[in-house]
Design a protein around this motif. Structure first.
Motif, PDB file in Angstrom:
ATOM      1  N   GLN A   8       0.847  -1.182   0.000  1.00  0.00           N
ATOM      2  CA  GLN A   8       0.000   0.000   0.000  1.00  0.00           C
ATOM      3  C   GLN A   8       0.883   1.232   0.000  1.00  0.00           C
ATOM      4  O   GLN A   8       1.805   1.355   0.799  1.00  0.00           O
ATOM      5  CB  GLN A   8      -0.921   0.010   1.210  1.00  0.00           C
ATOM      6  N   GLU A  11      -3.187   5.915  -1.086  1.00  0.00           N
ATOM      7  CA  GLU A  11      -4.461   5.355  -1.520  1.00  0.00           C
ATOM      8  C   GLU A  11      -4.320   4.441  -2.729  1.00  0.00           C
ATOM      9  O   GLU A  11      -5.306   4.073  -3.357  1.00  0.00           O
ATOM     10  CB  GLU A  11      -5.472   6.469  -1.787  1.00  0.00           C
ATOM     11  N   ASP A  32      -6.726 -11.958  -3.515  1.00  0.00           N
ATOM     12  CA  ASP A  32      -6.048 -11.125  -2.518  1.00  0.00           C
ATOM     13  C   ASP A  32      -6.198  -9.643  -2.844  1.00  0.00           C
ATOM     14  O   ASP A  32      -6.456  -8.823  -1.962  1.00  0.00           O
ATOM     15  CB  ASP A  32      -4.559 -11.463  -2.435  1.00  0.00           C
ATOM     16  N   SER A  34      -8.530  -8.090  -4.698  1.00  0.00           N
ATOM     17  CA  SER A  34      -9.894  -7.576  -4.515  1.00  0.00           C
ATOM     18  C   SER A  34     -10.191  -7.359  -3.026  1.00  0.00           C
ATOM     19  O   SER A  34     -10.830  -6.361  -2.656  1.00  0.00           O
ATOM     20  CB  SER A  34     -10.926  -8.501  -5.156  1.00  0.00           C
ATOM     21  N   LYS A  35      -9.717  -8.239  -2.175  1.00  0.00           N
ATOM     22  CA  LYS A  35      -9.911  -8.068  -0.731  1.00  0.00           C
ATOM     23  C   LYS A  35      -9.177  -6.838  -0.208  1.00  0.00           C
ATOM     24  O   LYS A  35      -9.694  -6.099   0.624  1.00  0.00           O
ATOM     25  CB  LYS A  35      -9.449  -9.315   0.020  1.00  0.00           C
ATOM     26  N   ARG A  36      -7.952  -6.603  -0.721  1.00  0.00           N
ATOM     27  CA  ARG A  36      -7.168  -5.445  -0.274  1.00  0.00           C
ATOM     28  C   ARG A  36      -7.789  -4.137  -0.756  1.00  0.00           C
ATOM     29  O   ARG A  36      -7.781  -3.138  -0.032  1.00  0.00           O
ATOM     30  CB  ARG A  36      -5.722  -5.543  -0.764  1.00  0.00           C
ATOM     31  N   TYR A  38     -10.912  -3.582  -1.232  1.00  0.00           N
ATOM     32  CA  TYR A  38     -12.070  -3.377  -0.358  1.00  0.00           C
ATOM     33  C   TYR A  38     -11.632  -2.918   1.039  1.00  0.00           C
ATOM     34  O   TYR A  38     -12.167  -1.958   1.588  1.00  0.00           O
ATOM     35  CB  TYR A  38     -12.888  -4.662  -0.268  1.00  0.00           C
ATOM     36  N   ALA A  39     -10.653  -3.600   1.608  1.00  0.00           N
ATOM     37  CA  ALA A  39     -10.234  -3.319   2.979  1.00  0.00           C
ATOM     38  C   ALA A  39      -9.599  -1.942   3.133  1.00  0.00           C
ATOM     39  O   ALA A  39      -9.739  -1.296   4.176  1.00  0.00           O
ATOM     40  CB  ALA A  39      -9.267  -4.393   3.472  1.00  0.00           C
ATOM     41  N   THR A  40      -8.902  -1.476   2.093  1.00  0.00           N
ATOM     42  CA  THR A  40      -8.166  -0.215   2.191  1.00  0.00           C
ATOM     43  C   THR A  40      -8.858   0.946   1.485  1.00  0.00           C
ATOM     44  O   THR A  40      -8.378   2.072   1.545  1.00  0.00           O
ATOM     45  CB  THR A  40      -6.753  -0.369   1.590  1.00  0.00           C
ATOM     46  N   SER A  41      -9.951   0.658   0.786  1.00  0.00           N
ATOM     47  CA  SER A  41     -10.625   1.674  -0.040  1.00  0.00           C
ATOM     48  C   SER A  41      -9.655   2.311  -1.027  1.00  0.00           C
ATOM     49  O   SER A  41      -9.688   3.517  -1.267  1.00  0.00           O
ATOM     50  CB  SER A  41     -11.281   2.757   0.825  1.00  0.00           C
TER      51      SER A  41
END
Length: 120
Positions: A8, A11, A32, A34-36, A38-41
Motif C-alpha cells: 500500500q 491510496e 487477494d 480484490s480483498k485489499r 475493499y479493505a483499504t478503499s
C-alpha cells in the motif's frame, strides 16, 4: 502456495509480479487484490509486470478481470513494464484490456494513477 505481495502506497496498491505466474498464483492474486482494495478503499492499483517474459491467455484475462473488479470498487488500474514480447502475445491472442491504462515504468504509472483519480 506462493503469494504475490501487495504494497500500500497511500491510496494506491502496488503489485510487482516477480515470479512466473501459474494459474493458481494468478487466481490467488486476483482474490487477494480484490480483498485489499475493499479493505483499504484503494483508489488505484498499479501492476508491474516488468519481470514477466511471457503471458498466456489466462494471465491476460486475469489482468482484465482485476481491472474490472477494481472499477467496480471505484479503483483505477495501471499496468507497467510490459515487455515487447508480452505486448505481441496479447495482440496475437486478440486480448484487449478494457479499463487498463499502461505506462512504461512504475514512476510513470504512479503519475498516471494520480491523473486518473484527479490528483495531478
Amino acid at each position: 502456495m506462493e503469494r504475490i505481495p501487495i504494497l500500500q502506497m497511500g491510496e494506491f496498491l502496488l503489485v510487482t509480479i516477480q515470479v512466473d505466474m501459474d494459474d493458481q498464483i494468478a487466481l490467488r492474486l486476483q482474490d487477494d487484490l480484490s480483498k485489499r482494495i475493499y479493505a483499504t478503499s484503494a483508489r488505484g492499483v498499479l501492476i508491474d509486470i516488468s519481470a514477466l517474459d511471457m503471458v498466456d491467455s489466462f494471465i491476460g484475462r486475469m489482468i482484465a478481470t482485476i481491472a474490472g473488479l477494481s472499477r467496480l470498487m471505484d479503483a483505477r488500474t495501471v499496468l507497467t513494464g510490459m515487455q515487447p514480447a508480452v505486448a505481441i502475445t496479447l495482440v496475437e491472442l486478440g486480448l484487449e484490456l478494457p479499463g487498463v491504462s499502461t505506462a512504461l515504468n512504475v514512476d510513470r504509472g504512479m503519475q498516471r494513477l494520480r491523473e486518473l483519480v484527479g490528483q495531478a
